[in-house]
Enzyme design. Structure first.
Site, PDB file in Angstrom:
ATOM      1  N   GLU A  51     -10.389  55.147  35.344  1.00  0.00           N
ATOM      2  CA  GLU A  51      -9.468  54.860  36.443  1.00  0.00           C
ATOM      3  C   GLU A  51      -9.772  55.719  37.670  1.00  0.00           C
ATOM      4  O   GLU A  51      -9.640  55.249  38.815  1.00  0.00           O
ATOM      5  CB  GLU A  51      -8.022  55.031  35.967  1.00  0.00           C
ATOM      6  N   TYR A 103      -0.435  60.367  31.619  1.00  0.00           N
ATOM      7  CA  TYR A 103      -0.990  60.292  30.262  1.00  0.00           C
ATOM      8  C   TYR A 103      -0.401  61.310  29.287  1.00  0.00           C
ATOM      9  O   TYR A 103      -0.132  60.964  28.130  1.00  0.00           O
ATOM     10  CB  TYR A 103      -2.522  60.354  30.307  1.00  0.00           C
TER      11      TYR A 103
END
Length: 393
Positions: A137, A95
Protein backbone atom coordinates in the site's frame (compact mmCIF):
# COMPACT_ATOMS: atom_id res chain seq x y z
CA UNK A 1 10.88 -14.84 8.42
CA UNK A 2 8.48 -17.15 10.23
CA UNK A 3 9.91 -20.15 12.05
CA UNK A 4 8.85 -23.62 10.96
CA UNK A 5 7.12 -24.12 14.32
CA UNK A 6 5.06 -20.96 13.84
CA UNK A 7 4.07 -22.02 10.33
CA UNK A 8 3.11 -25.50 11.53
CA UNK A 9 0.90 -24.07 14.28
CA UNK A 10 -0.80 -21.60 11.92
CA UNK A 11 -1.39 -24.34 9.32
CA UNK A 12 -2.90 -26.57 11.99
CA UNK A 13 -5.57 -23.91 12.67
CA UNK A 14 -6.85 -23.88 9.08
CA UNK A 15 -9.67 -26.43 9.70
CA UNK A 16 -10.82 -24.43 12.73
CA UNK A 17 -10.83 -21.23 10.69
CA UNK A 18 -12.86 -22.96 7.99
CA UNK A 19 -15.50 -23.73 10.64
CA UNK A 20 -15.34 -20.61 12.79
CA UNK A 21 -13.80 -17.94 10.55
CA UNK A 22 -16.93 -15.84 10.06
CA UNK A 23 -17.78 -16.05 13.79
CA UNK A 24 -14.27 -14.80 14.59
CA UNK A 25 -14.39 -11.94 12.09
CA UNK A 26 -17.89 -10.92 13.22
CA UNK A 27 -16.65 -10.63 16.83
CA UNK A 28 -13.55 -8.85 15.55
CA UNK A 29 -15.48 -6.12 13.74
CA UNK A 30 -17.97 -5.68 16.59
CA UNK A 31 -15.24 -5.21 19.19
CA UNK A 32 -12.96 -3.10 16.99
CA UNK A 33 -15.72 -0.64 16.13
CA UNK A 34 -16.77 -0.44 19.79
CA UNK A 35 -13.19 0.52 20.70
CA UNK A 36 -12.50 2.63 17.60
CA UNK A 37 -15.78 4.05 16.27
CA UNK A 38 -13.80 6.50 14.12
CA UNK A 39 -13.05 3.57 11.79
CA UNK A 40 -16.73 3.55 10.83
CA UNK A 41 -15.82 6.56 8.66
CA UNK A 42 -13.85 4.14 6.46
CA UNK A 43 -15.83 0.88 6.41
CA UNK A 44 -19.00 0.21 4.43
CA UNK A 45 -21.72 -0.17 7.09
CA UNK A 46 -24.03 -2.09 4.76
CA UNK A 47 -21.42 -4.73 3.97
CA UNK A 48 -20.98 -5.10 7.73
CA UNK A 49 -24.72 -5.48 8.31
CA UNK A 50 -25.07 -8.04 5.53
CA UNK A 51 -22.02 -10.07 6.63
CA UNK A 52 -20.12 -9.62 3.36
CA UNK A 53 -17.12 -7.92 4.96
CA UNK A 54 -16.92 -10.57 7.69
CA UNK A 55 -17.01 -13.38 5.13
CA UNK A 56 -14.40 -11.70 2.94
CA UNK A 57 -11.99 -11.26 5.86
CA UNK A 58 -12.62 -14.84 7.02
CA UNK A 59 -11.69 -16.08 3.53
CA UNK A 60 -8.49 -14.03 3.60
CA UNK A 61 -7.46 -15.26 7.06
CA UNK A 62 -8.17 -18.87 6.05
CA UNK A 63 -6.14 -18.45 2.84
CA UNK A 64 -3.24 -17.06 4.88
CA UNK A 65 -3.32 -20.14 7.15
CA UNK A 66 -3.43 -22.56 4.22
CA UNK A 67 -0.62 -20.81 2.33
CA UNK A 68 1.55 -19.81 5.29
CA UNK A 69 4.50 -21.77 3.83
CA UNK A 70 4.23 -19.83 0.55
CA UNK A 71 2.58 -16.52 1.23
CA UNK A 72 3.43 -15.39 -2.30
CA UNK A 73 0.47 -17.57 -3.34
CA UNK A 74 -1.90 -15.02 -1.80
CA UNK A 75 -0.10 -11.99 -3.26
CA UNK A 76 -2.75 -11.45 -6.00
CA UNK A 77 -5.40 -11.29 -3.27
CA UNK A 78 -3.21 -8.96 -1.21
CA UNK A 79 -2.81 -6.61 -4.19
CA UNK A 80 -6.56 -6.64 -4.92
CA UNK A 81 -7.41 -5.88 -1.28
CA UNK A 82 -4.65 -3.26 -1.09
CA UNK A 83 -6.25 -1.38 -4.00
CA UNK A 84 -9.49 -1.25 -1.99
CA UNK A 85 -7.60 -0.13 1.14
CA UNK A 86 -5.81 2.68 -0.70
CA UNK A 87 -9.07 3.89 -2.24
CA UNK A 88 -10.62 3.97 1.25
CA UNK A 89 -7.68 5.71 2.92
CA UNK A 90 -6.49 2.83 5.12
CA UNK A 91 -3.21 3.79 6.83
CA UNK A 92 -0.27 1.90 8.33
CA UNK A 93 -1.35 2.89 11.86
CA UNK A 94 -4.62 0.99 11.42
CA UNK A 95 -2.87 -2.40 11.21
CA UNK A 96 -1.87 -2.74 14.91
CA UNK A 97 -5.49 -1.98 15.84
CA UNK A 98 -6.70 -4.73 13.49
CA UNK A 99 -4.09 -7.18 14.84
CA UNK A 100 -5.02 -6.54 18.46
CA UNK A 101 -8.72 -7.12 17.89
CA UNK A 102 -8.25 -10.08 15.55
CA UNK A 103 -6.26 -11.95 18.22
CA UNK A 104 -8.80 -11.04 20.89
CA UNK A 105 -11.60 -12.33 18.64
CA UNK A 106 -9.78 -15.64 18.06
CA UNK A 107 -9.45 -16.00 21.84
CA UNK A 108 -13.09 -15.02 22.48
CA UNK A 109 -14.56 -17.44 19.92
CA UNK A 110 -12.24 -20.42 20.44
CA UNK A 111 -11.91 -20.09 24.22
CA UNK A 112 -9.49 -22.57 25.78
CA UNK A 113 -8.71 -24.04 22.35
CA UNK A 114 -6.87 -20.79 21.58
CA UNK A 115 -3.71 -21.68 23.48
CA UNK A 116 -0.85 -19.29 24.10
CA UNK A 117 1.10 -21.12 21.39
CA UNK A 118 -1.68 -20.57 18.85
CA UNK A 119 -2.15 -16.92 19.76
CA UNK A 120 1.61 -16.34 19.69
CA UNK A 121 1.97 -17.99 16.28
CA UNK A 122 -0.91 -15.95 14.84
CA UNK A 123 0.49 -12.74 16.31
CA UNK A 124 3.78 -13.45 14.55
CA UNK A 125 2.06 -14.44 11.29
CA UNK A 126 -0.20 -11.40 11.37
CA UNK A 127 2.85 -9.17 11.77
CA UNK A 128 4.37 -10.60 8.57
CA UNK A 129 1.09 -10.34 6.62
CA UNK A 130 0.42 -6.81 7.88
CA UNK A 131 3.92 -5.75 6.85
CA UNK A 132 3.22 -7.11 3.36
CA UNK A 133 0.00 -5.07 3.11
CA UNK A 134 1.67 -1.93 4.49
CA UNK A 135 4.55 -2.26 2.02
CA UNK A 136 2.30 -2.86 -1.01
CA UNK A 137 0.00 0.00 0.00
CA UNK A 138 2.92 2.38 0.66
CA UNK A 139 4.09 1.78 -2.91
CA UNK A 140 0.57 2.37 -4.23
CA UNK A 141 0.24 5.61 -2.26
CA UNK A 142 3.65 6.74 -3.52
CA UNK A 143 2.76 5.95 -7.13
CA UNK A 144 -0.59 7.71 -6.79
CA UNK A 145 0.97 10.76 -5.14
CA UNK A 146 3.84 11.13 -7.57
CA UNK A 147 1.99 10.68 -10.87
CA UNK A 148 0.94 13.76 -12.82
CA UNK A 149 -2.03 15.41 -11.07
CA UNK A 150 -1.95 12.69 -8.40
CA UNK A 151 -2.86 12.82 -4.71
CA UNK A 152 -3.39 10.58 -1.67
CA UNK A 153 -6.61 10.00 0.25
CA UNK A 154 -9.47 12.36 -0.72
CA UNK A 155 -9.74 15.51 -2.81
CA UNK A 156 -12.69 17.82 -3.54
CA UNK A 157 -14.38 17.46 -6.94
CA UNK A 158 -17.28 19.42 -8.41
CA UNK A 159 -20.20 17.68 -10.10
CA UNK A 160 -19.93 19.35 -13.51
CA UNK A 161 -22.77 17.38 -15.14
CA UNK A 162 -25.44 14.94 -14.05
CA UNK A 163 -26.85 12.91 -16.96
CA UNK A 164 -29.61 10.29 -16.83
CA UNK A 165 -28.56 7.16 -18.78
CA UNK A 166 -31.58 4.91 -18.08
CA UNK A 167 -34.51 4.66 -15.66
CA UNK A 168 -32.07 3.63 -12.90
CA UNK A 169 -28.56 4.75 -13.91
CA UNK A 170 -27.29 8.34 -13.84
CA UNK A 171 -23.80 9.53 -14.79
CA UNK A 172 -21.88 12.11 -12.76
CA UNK A 173 -19.10 14.05 -14.48
CA UNK A 174 -16.57 15.12 -11.85
CA UNK A 175 -13.92 17.85 -12.19
CA UNK A 176 -11.25 18.79 -9.59
CA UNK A 177 -12.43 21.75 -7.50
CA UNK A 178 -8.95 23.27 -7.68
CA UNK A 179 -9.11 23.50 -11.48
CA UNK A 180 -6.33 20.96 -12.05
CA UNK A 181 -6.46 17.97 -14.38
CA UNK A 182 -6.97 14.36 -13.30
CA UNK A 183 -4.38 11.57 -13.40
CA UNK A 184 -4.29 9.01 -16.20
CA UNK A 185 -6.05 5.78 -15.24
CA UNK A 186 -6.48 2.30 -16.68
CA UNK A 187 -9.83 1.37 -18.27
CA UNK A 188 -11.80 -0.66 -15.71
CA UNK A 189 -10.49 1.08 -12.59
CA UNK A 190 -12.68 2.73 -9.95
CA UNK A 191 -12.67 5.71 -7.62
CA UNK A 192 -14.12 6.12 -4.14
CA UNK A 193 -16.71 8.79 -3.42
CA UNK A 194 -16.87 10.02 0.19
CA UNK A 195 -19.95 11.91 1.35
CA UNK A 196 -21.37 13.25 4.57
CA UNK A 197 -25.10 12.55 4.46
CA UNK A 198 -27.45 14.61 6.65
CA UNK A 199 -28.71 12.47 9.51
CA UNK A 200 -25.88 9.94 9.26
CA UNK A 201 -23.34 9.94 12.09
CA UNK A 202 -20.38 8.73 10.05
CA UNK A 203 -19.04 9.57 6.62
CA UNK A 204 -19.83 7.06 3.90
CA UNK A 205 -17.54 5.80 1.14
CA UNK A 206 -18.56 3.88 -1.95
CA UNK A 207 -16.51 2.74 -4.93
CA UNK A 208 -17.74 3.36 -8.46
CA UNK A 209 -16.19 2.25 -11.74
CA UNK A 210 -14.94 4.93 -14.08
CA UNK A 211 -17.37 4.66 -16.98
CA UNK A 212 -15.52 6.38 -19.79
CA UNK A 213 -12.07 6.21 -21.36
CA UNK A 214 -9.56 8.55 -19.69
CA UNK A 215 -10.08 12.28 -20.21
CA UNK A 216 -7.50 14.86 -19.10
CA UNK A 217 -9.83 16.98 -16.99
CA UNK A 218 -12.63 14.80 -15.59
CA UNK A 219 -13.86 11.48 -14.23
CA UNK A 220 -17.23 9.95 -15.01
CA UNK A 221 -19.04 7.50 -12.75
CA UNK A 222 -22.44 6.01 -13.52
CA UNK A 223 -24.50 5.12 -10.47
CA UNK A 224 -27.48 2.81 -10.19
CA UNK A 225 -30.33 4.16 -8.08
CA UNK A 226 -31.09 1.43 -5.58
CA UNK A 227 -34.59 0.84 -4.20
CA UNK A 228 -35.66 3.22 -1.43
CA UNK A 229 -35.57 0.55 1.29
CA UNK A 230 -32.46 -1.24 0.06
CA UNK A 231 -29.72 -0.84 2.72
CA UNK A 232 -27.19 -0.80 -0.13
CA UNK A 233 -28.80 2.33 -1.47
CA UNK A 234 -28.03 5.01 1.12
CA UNK A 235 -25.25 6.64 -0.91
CA UNK A 236 -26.80 5.99 -4.33
CA UNK A 237 -30.07 7.60 -3.24
CA UNK A 238 -28.15 10.57 -1.85
CA UNK A 239 -26.28 11.01 -5.13
CA UNK A 240 -29.42 10.65 -7.24
CA UNK A 241 -31.78 12.76 -5.15
CA UNK A 242 -29.67 15.35 -3.34
CA UNK A 243 -26.37 15.88 -5.14
CA UNK A 244 -26.82 18.40 -7.96
CA UNK A 245 -24.61 19.99 -10.61
CA UNK A 246 -22.25 22.41 -8.90
CA UNK A 247 -22.15 20.44 -5.63
CA UNK A 248 -18.89 19.05 -4.23
CA UNK A 249 -17.97 15.48 -3.33
CA UNK A 250 -14.70 13.98 -2.09
CA UNK A 251 -12.90 11.61 -4.46
CA UNK A 252 -9.99 9.18 -4.14
CA UNK A 253 -7.42 8.54 -6.86
CA UNK A 254 -8.18 5.72 -9.35
CA UNK A 255 -7.44 2.16 -8.20
CA UNK A 256 -8.22 -1.44 -9.10
CA UNK A 257 -6.85 -4.53 -10.83
CA UNK A 258 -9.79 -5.20 -13.17
CA UNK A 259 -8.13 -3.49 -16.11
CA UNK A 260 -7.88 -3.68 -19.86
CA UNK A 261 -4.51 -3.79 -21.60
CA UNK A 262 -5.15 -1.18 -24.34
CA UNK A 263 -2.18 -2.31 -26.42
CA UNK A 264 -3.25 -5.94 -26.84
CA UNK A 265 -4.43 -6.81 -30.37
CA UNK A 266 -5.89 -10.24 -29.47
CA UNK A 267 -9.65 -10.96 -29.29
CA UNK A 268 -11.54 -9.54 -26.33
CA UNK A 269 -15.10 -9.99 -25.08
CA UNK A 270 -16.99 -7.79 -22.61
CA UNK A 271 -19.93 -9.51 -20.89
CA UNK A 272 -22.02 -7.45 -18.47
CA UNK A 273 -25.26 -7.59 -16.54
CA UNK A 274 -27.14 -4.58 -15.18
CA UNK A 275 -24.91 -1.86 -13.74
CA UNK A 276 -21.93 -4.13 -14.48
CA UNK A 277 -21.82 -2.32 -17.82
CA UNK A 278 -20.12 0.70 -16.18
CA UNK A 279 -16.46 -0.45 -16.35
CA UNK A 280 -17.13 -2.16 -19.70
CA UNK A 281 -18.27 0.95 -21.54
CA UNK A 282 -14.98 2.67 -20.72
CA UNK A 283 -13.07 -0.38 -21.93
CA UNK A 284 -15.07 -0.49 -25.18
CA UNK A 285 -14.44 3.20 -25.78
CA UNK A 286 -10.71 2.62 -25.21
CA UNK A 287 -10.59 -0.21 -27.74
CA UNK A 288 -12.52 1.90 -30.25
CA UNK A 289 -9.98 4.74 -30.03
CA UNK A 290 -6.68 2.87 -29.52
CA UNK A 291 -7.00 -0.53 -31.28
CA UNK A 292 -10.13 -0.19 -33.45
CA UNK A 293 -9.23 -3.30 -35.50
CA UNK A 294 -9.09 -5.54 -32.42
CA UNK A 295 -11.66 -8.39 -32.63
CA UNK A 296 -14.21 -7.32 -30.00
CA UNK A 297 -17.49 -8.65 -28.59
CA UNK A 298 -19.78 -6.60 -26.34
CA UNK A 299 -22.76 -8.43 -24.82
CA UNK A 300 -25.01 -6.85 -22.20
CA UNK A 301 -27.97 -8.23 -20.24
CA UNK A 302 -30.71 -6.00 -18.81
CA UNK A 303 -34.23 -6.59 -17.53
CA UNK A 304 -35.81 -4.39 -20.20
CA UNK A 305 -35.08 -1.53 -22.59
CA UNK A 306 -35.88 1.18 -20.03
CA UNK A 307 -33.13 -0.15 -17.75
CA UNK A 308 -30.47 -0.58 -20.44
CA UNK A 309 -27.92 2.23 -20.21
CA UNK A 310 -25.40 3.37 -22.82
CA UNK A 311 -27.06 1.78 -25.87
CA UNK A 312 -26.34 4.84 -28.02
CA UNK A 313 -22.76 5.01 -26.73
CA UNK A 314 -22.17 1.34 -27.55
CA UNK A 315 -23.36 1.93 -31.13
CA UNK A 316 -21.20 5.06 -31.42
CA UNK A 317 -18.04 3.26 -30.26
CA UNK A 318 -18.82 0.22 -32.42
CA UNK A 319 -19.10 2.46 -35.48
CA UNK A 320 -15.40 3.31 -35.09
CA UNK A 321 -14.39 -0.37 -35.06
CA UNK A 322 -13.76 -2.74 -37.96
CA UNK A 323 -14.24 -6.08 -36.19
CA UNK A 324 -16.92 -5.82 -33.52
CA UNK A 325 -20.07 -7.74 -32.60
CA UNK A 326 -22.47 -6.37 -30.00
CA UNK A 327 -25.91 -7.22 -28.70
CA UNK A 328 -28.14 -6.41 -25.73
CA UNK A 329 -30.36 -9.10 -24.21
CA UNK A 330 -33.59 -8.21 -22.39
CA UNK A 331 -34.81 -10.77 -19.87
CA UNK A 332 -38.43 -9.72 -20.39
CA UNK A 333 -38.24 -11.10 -23.93
CA UNK A 334 -37.90 -14.69 -25.24
CA UNK A 335 -34.28 -15.90 -25.27
CA UNK A 336 -33.40 -12.71 -23.43
CA UNK A 337 -30.31 -13.91 -21.64
CA UNK A 338 -26.70 -14.71 -22.44
CA UNK A 339 -26.78 -18.50 -22.78
CA UNK A 340 -24.04 -21.01 -23.58
CA UNK A 341 -25.29 -21.04 -27.16
CA UNK A 342 -24.85 -17.25 -27.34
CA UNK A 343 -21.34 -17.49 -25.89
CA UNK A 344 -20.42 -20.21 -28.40
CA UNK A 345 -21.68 -17.97 -31.21
CA UNK A 346 -19.97 -14.75 -30.12
CA UNK A 347 -16.92 -15.44 -27.92
CA UNK A 348 -13.49 -16.37 -29.29
CA UNK A 349 -12.22 -18.89 -26.73
CA UNK A 350 -8.61 -17.89 -27.44
CA UNK A 351 -9.11 -14.30 -26.26
CA UNK A 352 -9.59 -12.41 -22.99
CA UNK A 353 -13.06 -12.19 -21.46
CA UNK A 354 -14.19 -9.51 -18.99
CA UNK A 355 -17.24 -10.25 -16.83
CA UNK A 356 -19.07 -7.86 -14.49
CA UNK A 357 -22.54 -7.85 -13.01
CA UNK A 358 -24.56 -9.32 -10.14
CA UNK A 359 -22.93 -12.34 -8.48
CA UNK A 360 -25.45 -14.91 -9.89
CA UNK A 361 -24.87 -13.49 -13.38
CA UNK A 362 -21.09 -13.78 -13.02
CA UNK A 363 -21.31 -17.31 -11.62
CA UNK A 364 -23.49 -18.44 -14.53
CA UNK A 365 -21.41 -16.72 -17.23
CA UNK A 366 -18.05 -17.94 -15.89
CA UNK A 367 -19.40 -21.49 -15.54
CA UNK A 368 -20.54 -21.45 -19.17
CA UNK A 369 -17.26 -19.91 -20.34
CA UNK A 370 -15.41 -22.82 -18.73
CA UNK A 371 -17.77 -25.23 -20.49
CA UNK A 372 -16.97 -23.77 -23.92
CA UNK A 373 -13.23 -23.97 -23.28
CA UNK A 374 -12.20 -20.55 -21.98
CA UNK A 375 -9.38 -20.99 -19.46
CA UNK A 376 -9.50 -19.41 -16.02
CA UNK A 377 -6.50 -17.17 -16.69
CA UNK A 378 -8.34 -15.62 -19.67
CA UNK A 379 -11.35 -14.63 -17.53
CA UNK A 380 -11.29 -11.33 -15.63
CA UNK A 381 -14.12 -10.39 -13.29
CA UNK A 382 -14.95 -7.54 -10.93
CA UNK A 383 -16.99 -7.45 -7.71
CA UNK A 384 -18.86 -4.38 -6.57
CA UNK A 385 -18.01 -4.63 -2.86
CA UNK A 386 -15.87 -7.13 -0.93
CA UNK A 387 -14.55 -10.06 -2.95
CA UNK A 388 -16.61 -13.19 -2.45
CA UNK A 389 -16.23 -16.84 -3.34
CA UNK A 390 -17.79 -17.46 -6.75
CA UNK A 391 -19.60 -20.75 -7.24
CA UNK A 392 -18.78 -21.30 -10.90
CA UNK A 393 -17.90 -24.99 -10.83
Amino acid sequence: MLSQRTRDIVKSTAPVLADHGTAITSVFYRNMFAAHPELLNIFNHTNQAQGRQQAALANTVYAAAVHIDNLENILPAVVQIAHKHVSLGVKAEHYPIVGEHLLKAIKEVLGEAATDDILGAWAEAYGVIADAFISVEANMYKESREQDNGWNFFKSFIVAQKVKESDTITSFYLKPADGSNVPEYKPGQYISIRVSIPGEKYMMIRQYSLSQAPRPDEFRISVKREADKDPNGVVSLYLHEQVQEGNTVEVSAPAGEFILDPAKPTPVAFLSGGVGITPMIGMLETVSTTTPDRPTVFLHAARNEALAAFQVEVEKHAANMSNVKYKTFFSDKPDGYISRKVLEEFVDTAGDVYVCGPVPFMESIIRELHEIGVKNEQIHHEFFGPAMQLDNK
